[in-house]
Design a protein around this motif. Structure first.
Motif, mmCIF file in Angstrom:
data_model
loop_
_atom_site.group_PDB
_atom_site.id
_atom_site.type_symbol
_atom_site.label_atom_id
_atom_site.label_comp_id
_atom_site.label_asym_id
_atom_site.label_seq_id
_atom_site.Cartn_x
_atom_site.Cartn_y
_atom_site.Cartn_z
ATOM 1 N N MET A 140 0.836 -1.193 0.000
ATOM 2 C CA MET A 140 0.000 0.000 0.000
ATOM 3 C C MET A 140 0.875 1.248 0.000
ATOM 4 S SD MET A 140 -3.206 -0.814 2.568
ATOM 5 C CE MET A 140 -2.191 -0.997 4.037
ATOM 6 N N PRO A 141 0.317 2.395 -0.406
ATOM 7 C CA PRO A 141 1.068 3.658 -0.316
ATOM 8 C C PRO A 141 1.551 3.891 1.113
ATOM 9 C CG PRO A 141 -0.948 3.953 -1.593
ATOM 10 C CD PRO A 141 -1.010 2.576 -1.012
ATOM 11 N N SER A 142 2.717 4.529 1.246
ATOM 12 C CA SER A 142 3.354 4.666 2.561
ATOM 13 C C SER A 142 2.484 5.423 3.551
ATOM 14 C CB SER A 142 4.707 5.357 2.417
ATOM 15 O OG SER A 142 4.552 6.630 1.793
ATOM 16 N N ASP A 143 1.780 6.484 3.093
ATOM 17 C CA ASP A 143 0.956 7.235 4.032
ATOM 18 C C ASP A 143 -0.222 6.402 4.519
ATOM 19 O OD1 ASP A 143 -0.151 7.214 1.493
ATOM 20 O OD2 ASP A 143 -1.058 9.213 1.691
ATOM 21 N N MET A 144 -0.776 5.567 3.648
ATOM 22 C CA MET A 144 -1.868 4.694 4.060
ATOM 23 C C MET A 144 -1.370 3.627 5.027
ATOM 24 S SD MET A 144 -4.396 2.298 1.744
ATOM 25 C CE MET A 144 -5.017 3.716 0.836
ATOM 26 N N GLN A 145 -0.193 3.090 4.739
ATOM 27 C CA GLN A 145 0.403 2.101 5.644
ATOM 28 C C GLN A 145 0.588 2.685 7.034
ATOM 29 O OE1 GLN A 145 4.043 0.788 3.752
ATOM 30 N NE2 GLN A 145 3.071 -1.091 3.036
ATOM 31 N N GLN A 146 1.059 3.921 7.099
ATOM 32 C CA GLN A 146 1.303 4.562 8.388
ATOM 33 C C GLN A 146 -0.004 4.775 9.147
ATOM 34 O OE1 GLN A 146 3.520 8.210 8.152
ATOM 35 N NE2 GLN A 146 3.245 8.706 10.315
ATOM 36 N N GLN A 147 -1.029 5.276 8.441
ATOM 37 C CA GLN A 147 -2.321 5.483 9.090
ATOM 38 C C GLN A 147 -2.889 4.182 9.615
ATOM 39 O OE1 GLN A 147 -4.757 7.532 6.097
ATOM 40 N NE2 GLN A 147 -4.813 9.295 7.445
ATOM 41 N N PHE A 148 -2.820 3.149 8.792
ATOM 42 C CA PHE A 148 -3.347 1.849 9.187
ATOM 43 C C PHE A 148 -2.600 1.313 10.406
ATOM 44 C CE2 PHE A 148 -3.524 -2.811 8.843
ATOM 45 C CZ PHE A 148 -4.906 -3.004 8.814
ATOM 46 N N ALA A 149 -1.274 1.430 10.394
ATOM 47 C CA ALA A 149 -0.468 0.935 11.517
ATOM 48 C C ALA A 149 -0.800 1.686 12.800
ATOM 49 C CB ALA A 149 1.016 1.070 11.186
ATOM 50 N N GLU A 150 -1.018 2.994 12.704
ATOM 51 C CA GLU A 150 -1.366 3.784 13.883
ATOM 52 C C GLU A 150 -2.693 3.341 14.478
ATOM 53 O OE1 GLU A 150 -1.324 7.788 12.535
ATOM 54 O OE2 GLU A 150 0.866 7.986 12.569
#
Length: 208
Positions: free
Chosen positions: A169-179
């Motif tokens: 997934m796009p990095s910003d989406m990955q970060q949001q999901f992980a948070e």
């Protein structure tokens, strides 16, 4: 929207499926406020039913019907041990909400430390998710008063779902999901390889 999640270990999956179809055909048309449901049994025989109503009050009126009680007595015979219920006033759809011809449904459950934050996250526009994971049809998200959530994610097929999982997934989406997932405790994934569905008919057309 109100969602009730029903779960339990079943001893007779075929009979349970038959009774579910019987409810849809005989009791569903007269169940005020019933919208539909997603159902299935995991590989280790855990039944999951995600039933949608217009409101908590409509669901309560359905439960109070004598014919509902008689049907549930037959349904209980299909289970081993206790059946658990999660009643969720905090419920919504995302993307298309699902489809009655979906071939695979993944159920995700866990306890949230900040349910309101998670709800806001799920209410964001899903354009980016749709672009990154086009194989996702949609689904439901329901949170009970104790912060326990149940999410259903519908796919056309399990093979498409597994292929999508391997894409980055796009990095910003990955970060949001992980948070968001960092606040989830007791996370569970339940795979419904052969789901079945029910949708209420209103005015001659299906109503999600």
């Amino acid at each position: 929207m109100f969602i009730q999640i029903i779960q339990g270990k079943c001893r007779d999956a075929d009979r349970l499926h038959q009774l579910s179809d019987e409810w849809r055909e005989t009791l569903g048309p007269t169940a005020e406020g019933w919208l539909g449901g997603t159902y299935g049994v995991t590989d280790d025989n855990e039944f999951v039913g995600v039933v949608r109503f217009e409101s908590k009050e409509a669901a309560a009126r359905n439960s109070a019907r004598p014919e509902q009680g008689a049907w549930w007595q037959k349904m209980q015979e299909c289970f081993e041990g206790d059946v658990t219920f999660h009643d969720c006033d905090n419920a919504s759809l995302f993307l298309q909400g699902g489809a009655d011809d979906a071939g695979f449904v993944q159920v995700i459950q866990g306890r949230l430390t900040d349910p309101e934050r998670f709800r806001r996250f799920m209410e964001q526009p899903m354009d980016t998710l749709h672009e990154a994971r086009p194989e996702i049809i949609g689904g439901t998200i329901a949170i009970d008063d104790d912060g326990y959530f149940t999410e259903t994610v519908a796919f056309r097929s399990e093979s498409e779902a597994r292929e999508g999982e391997r894409r980055e997934m796009p990095s910003d989406m990955q970060q949001q999901f992980a948070e968001e997932m960092s606040q989830v405790q007791d996370l569970r994934y339940l795979d419904l390889h052969h789901p079945w569905f029910a949708t209420a008919m209103r005015g001659g057309s299906a109503q999600a």
